[in-house]
Design a protein around this motif. Structure first.
Motif, PDB file in Angstrom:
ATOM      1  N   ILE A  82       0.755  -1.249   0.022  1.00  0.00           N
ATOM      2  CA  ILE A  82      -0.040  -0.033   0.074  1.00  0.00           C
ATOM      3  C   ILE A  82       0.935   1.124   0.062  1.00  0.00           C
ATOM      4  CG2 ILE A  82      -2.018  -0.921   1.015  1.00  0.00           C
ATOM      5  CD1 ILE A  82      -1.094   0.073   3.822  1.00  0.00           C
ATOM      6  N   PHE A  83       2.107   1.218   0.336  1.00  0.00           N
ATOM      7  CA  PHE A  83       2.954   2.395   0.458  1.00  0.00           C
ATOM      8  C   PHE A  83       3.905   2.701  -1.065  1.00  0.00           C
ATOM      9  CE2 PHE A  83       2.963   0.961   4.893  1.00  0.00           C
ATOM     10  CZ  PHE A  83       2.034   1.868   5.455  1.00  0.00           C
ATOM     11  N   LEU A  84       3.843   3.795  -1.038  1.00  0.00           N
ATOM     12  CA  LEU A  84       4.734   4.205  -2.398  1.00  0.00           C
ATOM     13  C   LEU A  84       6.250   4.687  -1.909  1.00  0.00           C
ATOM     14  CD1 LEU A  84       2.423   6.346  -4.535  1.00  0.00           C
ATOM     15  CD2 LEU A  84       2.959   4.126  -4.705  1.00  0.00           C
ATOM     16  N   THR A  85       7.098   4.422  -2.600  1.00  0.00           N
ATOM     17  CA  THR A  85       8.593   4.857  -2.372  1.00  0.00           C
ATOM     18  C   THR A  85       9.362   4.690  -3.841  1.00  0.00           C
ATOM     19  OG1 THR A  85      10.361   5.081  -0.768  1.00  0.00           O
ATOM     20  CG2 THR A  85       9.582   2.863  -1.297  1.00  0.00           C
ATOM     21  N   VAL A 105      -0.331   6.551   6.228  1.00  0.00           N
ATOM     22  CA  VAL A 105      -1.497   5.866   6.577  1.00  0.00           C
ATOM     23  C   VAL A 105      -1.465   4.577   6.764  1.00  0.00           C
ATOM     24  CG1 VAL A 105      -3.850   5.662   5.811  1.00  0.00           C
ATOM     25  CG2 VAL A 105      -2.734   7.646   5.152  1.00  0.00           C
ATOM     26  N   PRO A 106      -0.956   4.149   7.998  1.00  0.00           N
ATOM     27  CA  PRO A 106      -0.750   2.799   8.225  1.00  0.00           C
ATOM     28  C   PRO A 106      -1.704   2.064   8.447  1.00  0.00           C
ATOM     29  CG  PRO A 106      -0.365   3.929   9.844  1.00  0.00           C
ATOM     30  CD  PRO A 106      -0.667   4.877   8.976  1.00  0.00           C
ATOM     31  N   VAL A 107      -1.931   0.647   8.371  1.00  0.00           N
ATOM     32  CA  VAL A 107      -3.365  -0.271   8.414  1.00  0.00           C
ATOM     33  C   VAL A 107      -2.717  -1.246   9.503  1.00  0.00           C
ATOM     34  CG1 VAL A 107      -4.713  -1.793   7.557  1.00  0.00           C
ATOM     35  CG2 VAL A 107      -3.845  -0.044   6.243  1.00  0.00           C
ATOM     36  N   ASP A 159      -5.569  -5.298  12.789  1.00  0.00           N
ATOM     37  CA  ASP A 159      -7.078  -5.392  12.831  1.00  0.00           C
ATOM     38  C   ASP A 159      -7.902  -4.542  11.956  1.00  0.00           C
ATOM     39  OD1 ASP A 159      -6.906  -3.037  13.922  1.00  0.00           O
ATOM     40  OD2 ASP A 159      -7.965  -3.116  15.807  1.00  0.00           O
ATOM     41  N   GLY A 160      -7.174  -4.057  10.955  1.00  0.00           N
ATOM     42  CA  GLY A 160      -7.946  -3.119   9.974  1.00  0.00           C
ATOM     43  C   GLY A 160      -7.893  -1.657  10.171  1.00  0.00           C
ATOM     44  N   THR A 161      -7.785  -1.541  11.422  1.00  0.00           N
ATOM     45  CA  THR A 161      -7.663  -0.197  11.751  1.00  0.00           C
ATOM     46  C   THR A 161      -6.870   0.854  10.953  1.00  0.00           C
ATOM     47  OG1 THR A 161      -8.192  -0.586  14.341  1.00  0.00           O
ATOM     48  CG2 THR A 161      -7.570   1.759  13.893  1.00  0.00           C
ATOM     49  N   LEU A 162      -7.218   1.909  10.371  1.00  0.00           N
ATOM     50  CA  LEU A 162      -6.440   2.603   9.411  1.00  0.00           C
ATOM     51  C   LEU A 162      -6.609   4.043   9.704  1.00  0.00           C
ATOM     52  CD1 LEU A 162      -6.997   2.477   5.469  1.00  0.00           C
ATOM     53  CD2 LEU A 162      -7.731   4.729   6.837  1.00  0.00           C
ATOM     54  N   GLY A 163      -5.569   4.920   9.770  1.00  0.00           N
ATOM     55  CA  GLY A 163      -5.764   6.221   9.941  1.00  0.00           C
ATOM     56  C   GLY A 163      -4.563   7.158   9.653  1.00  0.00           C
ATOM     57  N   ILE A 164      -4.752   8.420   9.301  1.00  0.00           N
ATOM     58  CA  ILE A 164      -3.510   9.359   9.010  1.00  0.00           C
ATOM     59  C   ILE A 164      -3.051   9.676  10.380  1.00  0.00           C
ATOM     60  CG2 ILE A 164      -3.241  11.574   8.042  1.00  0.00           C
ATOM     61  CD1 ILE A 164      -5.957  11.236   6.494  1.00  0.00           C
ATOM     62  N   ASP A 202       0.002  -6.200   5.897  1.00  0.00           N
ATOM     63  CA  ASP A 202       0.838  -6.681   7.111  1.00  0.00           C
ATOM     64  C   ASP A 202       1.567  -5.481   7.586  1.00  0.00           C
ATOM     65  OD1 ASP A 202       3.348  -6.125   5.207  1.00  0.00           O
ATOM     66  OD2 ASP A 202       3.436  -7.991   4.742  1.00  0.00           O
ATOM     67  N   ALA A 203       2.273  -5.573   8.816  1.00  0.00           N
ATOM     68  CA  ALA A 203       2.962  -4.347   9.459  1.00  0.00           C
ATOM     69  C   ALA A 203       3.933  -3.404   8.343  1.00  0.00           C
ATOM     70  CB  ALA A 203       3.987  -4.809  10.460  1.00  0.00           C
ATOM     71  N   GLU A 204       4.138  -3.929   7.276  1.00  0.00           N
ATOM     72  CA  GLU A 204       5.189  -3.203   6.196  1.00  0.00           C
ATOM     73  C   GLU A 204       4.138  -2.745   5.071  1.00  0.00           C
ATOM     74  OE1 GLU A 204       6.645  -6.486   7.472  1.00  0.00           O
ATOM     75  OE2 GLU A 204       7.108  -4.954   9.099  1.00  0.00           O
ATOM     76  N   GLY A 205       3.057  -2.899   5.380  1.00  0.00           N
ATOM     77  CA  GLY A 205       2.155  -2.370   4.159  1.00  0.00           C
ATOM     78  C   GLY A 205       1.888  -3.324   2.911  1.00  0.00           C
ATOM     79  N   GLY A 206       2.554  -4.609   3.229  1.00  0.00           N
ATOM     80  CA  GLY A 206       2.433  -5.502   2.315  1.00  0.00           C
ATOM     81  C   GLY A 206       1.017  -6.039   1.985  1.00  0.00           C
ATOM     82  N   LEU A 207       0.646  -6.648   0.892  1.00  0.00           N
ATOM     83  CA  LEU A 207      -0.665  -7.055   0.862  1.00  0.00           C
ATOM     84  C   LEU A 207      -0.712  -8.648   0.636  1.00  0.00           C
ATOM     85  CD1 LEU A 207      -2.064  -4.668  -1.802  1.00  0.00           C
ATOM     86  CD2 LEU A 207      -2.575  -4.752   0.534  1.00  0.00           C
TER      87      LEU A 207
END
Lengths: 206, 276
Positions: free
Chosen positions: A63-66, A144-146, A149-154, B189-194
């Motif tokens: 989900i993250f970009l770099t 914006v981590p997840v 348990d699915g909790t997501l937030g800025i 996952d904790a690193e953002g992996g799907l």
């Protein structure tokens, strides 16, 4: 030698747009630190082909970009590639703030505050784009981590003054930016600040 | 001479096919379909089984209950919703996850529009394997994975199926935002992996309560992260009946402060519009 074709400061809360020709690079420099830069891009030759958060995260399984991330259209075609990144984490899930979503997140009293969706609409209108062209966008420098348990937030950003993300256009692309005016969450450290946009043209092979 | 060599013979041949029943087809009228326990068969408004690789669409009234069932355990229901009264208002996946502080779909989640209103609410879920992040598949992706992504081919991709369903409601490719998918799970996952977590098994179902008149687009096609070598997607059962929208005394209305404001916004819109 590279040539600088554009070097502008986008004020706090302001929109911005430009067309990047293929192989040109756009540096987005966070001048004040922790400034969320909401970003959409379109194939300049056919703006119906546009950034897809879903296609982008599905293709990279993250989900993250770099550095190395490829921003893709809904058809999976590359639009831009992240070629340098001194921050290391950028958001694909949160989308833009809007006057409407602010009313849900913070209350009706925020309805008439500045918001990214309005910035996108007014700037996009210069290019013939309307509301149907606005989709889930990239937020450079936003975190914006997840949770498990699915909790997501800025949450507080990882950015700092002077950090830079650099994008290479893989085709001619229209770039639409809202320098986020949000003041109700940590995406800007509660303090919108300017960003600098530098477009460079690499030296052409003879 | 064959029986279809004349117009009369061809007409008889064609008409003799009426009444053929196959596993994947709509029941029209829907009242002829088996109703779930406790549901009056006369209230049924949509009964259809969508083949793997198929799509369907319908305009549903506010107060409809829409049940999606993964009959054999390999369905993947990609879903888009638009306000039927003005389809420029549509599902916003980013707002849905951000505003409600959760990336995962499940009971009591409100499916939010870009105008801060509730298009539909998840009111029952026996699957728990869903995805709001990856959207649907593309022609290029399916061509690379399975050798073909065309709508009528052996492994249709979701985007062209949505494009077709959208077109039949007067909508074009620009109207298609990122979609949700039900019955094939993804976790972060904790690193953002799907991580693809697959299905819950045959018979799992999800119920949506429709809160505004909506255009529903459904594509039943393999999830883009499905790691299986073969294109794997089995039939999706769709059943809808007249029920009731979410009201202030429903637990979903007050599930979160954000959802409560979204339901209040929806009620405000409906009141002004003369729809409630």
């Amino acid at each position: 030698m590279t040539t600088t074709v554009l070097d502008v400061e986008v004020p706090a809360r302001a929109p911005f747009s430009t067309v990047l020709r293929r192989s040109q690079e756009l540096s987005i420099i966070d001048l004040g630190g922790n400034q969320a830069v909401d970003f959409l891009c379109y194939d300049a030759a056919d703006t119906a082909k546009r950034y897809s958060a879903a296609a982008t995260v599905a293709a990279q399984h993250n989900i993250f970009l770099t550095t190395g991330s490829v921003l893709r259209t809904g058809e999976g075609t590359p639009l831009v590639t992240v070629v340098a990144d001194t921050c290391g984490r950028h958001d694909t899930l949160g989308g833009a703030c809007s006057k409407e979503s602010n009313s849900l997140r913070y209350g009706q009293h925020t309805r008439f505050q500045h918001a990214c969706a309005d910035n996108f609409l007014i700037e996009g209108s210069k290019w013939g784009l309307g509301k149907r062209d606005l989709v889930s966008n990239v937020n450079w420098y936003m975190n914006v981590p997840v949770e498990a348990d699915g909790t997501l937030g800025i949450v507080d950003g990882l950015s700092a003054p002077g950090l830079e993300v650099r994008l290479r256009a893989e085709t001619d692309v229209l770039v639409l930016v809202s320098n986020c005016p949000q003041i109700n969450n940590p995406c800007n450290g509660f303090d919108p600040t300017p960003v600098r946009m530098v477009v460079t043209e690499p030296e052409r092979a003879a | 001479m064959s029986t279809t060599a004349t117009t009369y013979g061809a007409r008889d041949h064609a008409r003799a096919q009426a009444g053929t029943v196959v596993d994947t087809m709509p029941t029209i009228p829907a009242t002829g379909a088996p109703a779930p326990p406790g549901v009056d068969p006369a209230a049924l408004t949509w009964a259809e089984t969508v083949a793997g690789g198929g799509y369907t669409h319908k305009v549903l009234a506010r107060g409809t209950r829409l049940r999606l069932t993964d009959l054999e355990g390999d369905a993947c229901a990609h879903l888009l919703l638009f306000n039927a009264e003005g389809p420029w208002e549509r599902l916003n996946v980013a707002d849905t996850v951000k505003v409600q502080w959760n990336a995962y779909l499940g009971e009591s989640v409100a499916l939010l529009s870009d105008q801060a209103r509730v298009l539909a609410t998840v009111v029952a879920d026996t699957s728990g394997r869903h995805d709001a992040l990856c959207g649907t598949s593309t022609v290029d992706h399916n061509t690379e994975r399975y050798g073909d992504g065309a709508p009528e081919g052996p492994s249709p991709a979701g985007m062209p199926l949505f494009t077709l369903a959208a077109a039949k409601n007067g909508l074009g490719p620009r109207d298609l935002p990122p979609s949700l998918s039900f019955f094939q799970g993804v976790r972060v996952d904790a690193e953002g992996g799907l991580e693809f977590t697959g299905a819950a098994g045959a018979g799992a179902s999800v119920d949506l309560r429709i809160e505004l008149p909506v255009v529903v687009l459904l594509a039943n096609t393999a999830h883009p992260l499905d790691p299986r070598e073969d294109y794997t997607v089995s039939p999706l059962r769709v059943l809808a009946w007249r029920d009731r929208p979410t009201t202030p005394d429903s637990p979903e209305w007050t599930h979160t402060p954000e959802a409560q404001r979204a339901f209040e916004n929806t009620a405000d819109y409906l009141t002004a519009r003369g729809l409630a």
